[in-house]
Design an enzyme around this catalytic site. Sequence first.
Site, PDB file in Angstrom:
ATOM      1  N   THR A 152      -8.395  -7.013   0.884  1.00  7.47           N
ATOM      2  CA  THR A 152      -7.163  -7.797   1.030  1.00  7.47           C
ATOM      3  C   THR A 152      -7.024  -8.803  -0.116  1.00  7.47           C
ATOM      4  OG1 THR A 152      -7.640  -7.674   3.425  1.00  7.47           O
ATOM      5  CG2 THR A 152      -5.660  -8.833   2.768  1.00  7.47           C
ATOM      6  N   GLU A 177     -17.014  -3.564   2.544  1.00  7.20           N
ATOM      7  CA  GLU A 177     -15.907  -4.404   2.083  1.00  7.20           C
ATOM      8  C   GLU A 177     -15.750  -5.579   3.038  1.00  7.20           C
ATOM      9  OE1 GLU A 177     -11.135  -4.105   2.768  1.00  7.20           O
ATOM     10  OE2 GLU A 177     -12.156  -2.294   2.087  1.00  7.20           O
ATOM     11  N   LYS A 214      -6.489   4.051  -2.132  1.00  3.83           N
ATOM     12  CA  LYS A 214      -6.518   4.086  -0.669  1.00  3.83           C
ATOM     13  C   LYS A 214      -5.138   4.458  -0.144  1.00  3.83           C
ATOM     14  CE  LYS A 214      -7.657   0.045   0.717  1.00  3.83           C
ATOM     15  NZ  LYS A 214      -8.036  -1.000   1.710  1.00  3.83           N
TER      16      LYS A 214
END
Length: 220
Positions: A71, A43, A131
């Site tokens: 993000t 990521e 998550k």
Amino acid sequence: MKRHEVRARIEEAGILPSVRVTSREMARFAAETVYSAGIPVVEITLTTPGALEVIDDLAKRYPDMAVGAGTVLDEESARLCIDAGARFLTSPGFVPEVVAYANEVNVVVLPGALTPTEIIAAWKAGSDLVKIFPTGHIGGVQYVRALKVPLPQIPLIATGGVNQLTAFDFIQAGATAIGLGGELFPKEALHFRQQDRIHELASRFLGLVRDARALRDTYY
């Protein structure tokens, strides 16, 4: 790479490396190093300078790497990331518009959540995995274990507070995967391009995930 294949990559690896660094060159080094160490998932957070260019470059040069964007906080960012080649999107919290857009274009999405209410909302919105962030500050392993009792059908990624001492326990507690940042990418290793050091850390974490799964499968 299709959606189910990307999800399978994440689940099989059991590790979601998150690259949050200060330059695009460092981001490329980090991603390429964990990929060569046997983790085909990475990521790139949008807080990294030139993140979209890094994602585009990695996606083109490594077609079998599941490179994603982190993000991601709005639909426009989600669109730009997917246009750049991102195969999954993550956020530190549950952003409904990001999840909705990912589902619209059939891309894996892994929003962050903390409470059972947030986790259920994210899952019902169409998330592939959820998550738990920041896990380490709200009970760690015991919190993940408690969540899996009423929510066994929701695949969780433990993020925040995961290290070499806790990784095994998070997987054994029921986490599908663990999210790793600085514990996999020490600042010194990145600064001095210490590939062997990151390879060693990757090997350790892969071993912890493998051993925890084997033990979990034996007793549950």
